[in-house]
Design a protein around this motif. Structure first.
Motif, PDB file in Angstrom:
ATOM      1  N   THR A  11      -0.751   5.032 -13.270  1.00 19.35           N
ATOM      2  CA  THR A  11      -1.324   4.398 -12.034  1.00 19.35           C
ATOM      3  C   THR A  11      -1.893   5.259 -10.858  1.00 19.35           C
ATOM      4  N   ASP A  12      -1.087   6.411 -10.577  1.00 18.37           N
ATOM      5  CA  ASP A  12      -1.618   7.191  -9.558  1.00 18.37           C
ATOM      6  C   ASP A  12      -2.806   7.809  -9.941  1.00 18.37           C
ATOM      7  N   ILE A  65      -5.781   5.872  -9.734  1.00 16.78           N
ATOM      8  CA  ILE A  65      -6.143   5.659  -8.272  1.00 16.78           C
ATOM      9  C   ILE A  65      -6.956   6.860  -7.824  1.00 16.78           C
ATOM     10  N   SER A  79     -11.219   6.571  -7.454  1.00 20.09           N
ATOM     11  CA  SER A  79     -11.348   6.598  -6.109  1.00 20.09           C
ATOM     12  C   SER A  79     -12.478   7.674  -5.797  1.00 20.09           C
ATOM     13  N   ARG A 124       1.471   3.922  -3.429  1.00 19.17           N
ATOM     14  CA  ARG A 124       0.292   3.625  -4.017  1.00 19.17           C
ATOM     15  C   ARG A 124      -0.695   3.256  -2.951  1.00 19.17           C
ATOM     16  N   ILE A 125      -0.155   2.550  -1.957  1.00 21.18           N
ATOM     17  CA  ILE A 125      -1.014   2.155  -0.891  1.00 21.18           C
ATOM     18  C   ILE A 125      -1.430   3.617   0.009  1.00 21.18           C
ATOM     19  N   PHE A 133      -3.971   5.677  -1.825  1.00 24.43           N
ATOM     20  CA  PHE A 133      -5.056   5.315  -1.921  1.00 24.43           C
ATOM     21  C   PHE A 133      -5.879   5.836  -0.737  1.00 24.43           C
ATOM     22  N   PHE A 163      -9.142   7.983  -0.379  1.00 20.26           N
ATOM     23  CA  PHE A 163     -10.471   7.480  -0.358  1.00 20.26           C
ATOM     24  C   PHE A 163     -10.745   7.514   1.172  1.00 20.26           C
TER      25      PHE A 163
END
Length: 491
Positions: free
Chosen positions: A22-23, A26, A30, A120-121, A124, A128
């Protein structure tokens, strides 16, 4: 198999593990979205006058006393791979992706997250970055400098964990390139030498010796190129002296220094001239409320006017006069004013410039898109005549200008809350192996970078890209400890 090799293998297994998929998504998505949006809105890179200097040095393969050659060398490498100007954006985006991945994954590997959602927040928000993406599509050294800092921090954190030669080599390479991209990176060798004392055993001394060697090689290279290009047998290019004089001038209208009190005759003449320009200085600095770099560059302002007078009197050319004054007269004058009147300097330059740390209002190249208008850039990249170089959609100046400013203030508030909670619960927070060391390494790097950058030059948003890693690292470690404590408390 040695312990270090085991650790080296384990991080590769860590990067390939299912937990990191998942990382990776992201990070990759991004960067792809950032690239597509930027390229759609701004088909050609953003530029300012510095861009032309970088390209000129690259095209002519010539060291320039205005700027380090590192970014120009990078442009040469990219140009050899692909002569198109769009290749710069692609390569800078790829390097940004790998540097963010290196820093974030090393941090996660050394300090496992308590909450994968929170991690993960943060990841991101780190990758980003509108400022980072914009500068990846600019002919400027800012993003590449940040990339090297990300790699430096990542490799050093990994070195703290493993004490392995691979991490040390990556750190030294990143440091070497950072020094050649920005002379202000000279602040890092002393800082990291202090950090090496956190390492036990002979690798501490190997790291210190290698850092000193890299710094000495860099010093000799610049000095050799200075002598070869300009005839001056010195390391200083004069740029630092111009900066010192520019910054010190902010305090001149507010100090009581009579020319006759200055013993040095050349400095006395320079100060006497500056006293005739106090109204101009006040006007440019908005009565001491704003830090500016205009005195270095604009021909109608005091430093350039004094140089033109010097050229007329001595018959010297522009370049040797610029270097001579910057390396001697301006550096000595700036140092004198700052050291003798530190409170006035702090009030009228350092404090107004420091507010950009928390609420950066000067967006410069990011706040307004400047299409390429330099002939040497158009020629080197073979951009056809009559090409429309304007932005298709000016989303940054129209929609992102204010939110970017607010985001920095928000980040500081989030970290302030974490700091307060950490102090309140300090007796209950448990730190893992090397975690406290890594935290203070990141904090110290951020404090030094902020302090040195604010002192060196009037700043704008692009200067703060390296701080994205500092915000990310500090917020992650503090909140990770807080969440671990609250989780244990519930049990």
């Amino acid at each position: 198999m040695t312990k270090n090799n085991d650790t080296s293998n384990s991080i590769f297994m860590f990067l390939k593990a299912k937990e990191q998929r998942t990382d990776w998504i992201i990070l990759i998505v991004s960067c792809i979205i950032g690239y597509i949006v930027l390229k759609t809105c701004y088909p050609y890179p953003a530029t300012i006058s510095d861009s032309g200097t970088y390209v000129h040095a690259a095209a002519e393969d010539m060291f320039t006393f205005y700027r380090p050659f590192g970014y120009s060398y990078f442009l040469q490498i990219v140009h050899a791979i692909s002569p198109g100007i769009h290749a710069v954006f692609i390569v800078q985006t790829i390097l940004y992706f790998f540097s963010v991945a290196a820093f974030s994954f090393v941090l996660k590997y050394v300090i496992p997250p308590v909450s994968s959602v929170f991690w993960r927040i943060l990841l991101f928000l780190f990758v980003f970055s509108p400022v980072a993406f914009y500068m990846s599509n600019a002919l400027m050294s800012d993003l590449l400098f940040a990339v090297m800092i990300y790699f430096m921090l990542a490799s050093f954190i990994y070195y703290i964990r493993t004490k392995g030669p691979a991490a040390l080599c990556l750190f030294l390479i990143s440091l070497f390139f950072a020094l050649h991209i920005r002379y202000s990176a000279i602040m890092f060798p002393p800082l990291f030498i202090c950090f090496f004392f956190m390492v036990k055993g002979k690798m501490r001394w190997i790291g210190i010796a290698a850092t000193l060697a890299v710094t000495l090689i860099f010093y000799n290279q610049v000095k050799r190129e200075m002598h070869k290009t300009t005839g001056f047998d010195q390391f200083s290019t004069g740029f630092d002296g111009w900066q010192l004089a520019n910054n010190a001038m902010h305090a001149v209208p507010y100090i009581d220094l009579k020319p006759e009190k200055i013993k040095d005759p050349e400095m006395r003449i320079l100060h006497q001239y500056m006293l005739t320009q106090t109204d101009v200085i006040k006007e440019r600095t908005k009565d001491g409320t704003e830090a500016v770099a205009a005195f270095m560059w604009i021909n109608d302002l005091p430093l350039k006017q004094f140089m033109f007078s010097y050229i007329q009197q001595t018959g010297q050319g522009y370049s040797p006069s610029w270097i001579w004054l910057g390396s001697r007269n301006y550096k000595e004058y700036g140092t004198y004013i700052i050291s003798h009147y530190p409170l006035q300097f702090a009030r009228y330059y350092y404090l107004p410039n420091s507010k950009e740390v928390f609420y950066p209002a000067h967006h410069e190249i990011i706040g307004k898109y400047y299409p390429i208008n330099m002939k040497n850039v158009l020629e080197w990249y073979k951009i056809p005549e009559n090409t429309n170089l304007d932005a298709r959609y000016t989303i940054y100046s129209d929609y992102l200008d204010k939110p970017i400013t607010i985001s920095y203030l928000t980040a500081w508030l989030i970290i302030a809350v974490a700091a307060v909670l950490s102090i309140i619960w300090r007796k209950h927070l448990e730190w893992g192996e090397n975690e406290r060391k890594i935290f203070w390494i990141i904090v110290a790097a951020g404090i030094l970078y902020y302090a040195a950058t604010v002192f060196a030059s009037p700043v704008s948003t692009r200067f703060w890209i390296p701080m994205n890693a500092i915000f990310f690292g500090v917020a992650y470690i503090l909140y990770n400890r807080i969440m671990a404590y609250k989780k244990i408390k519930k049990i």
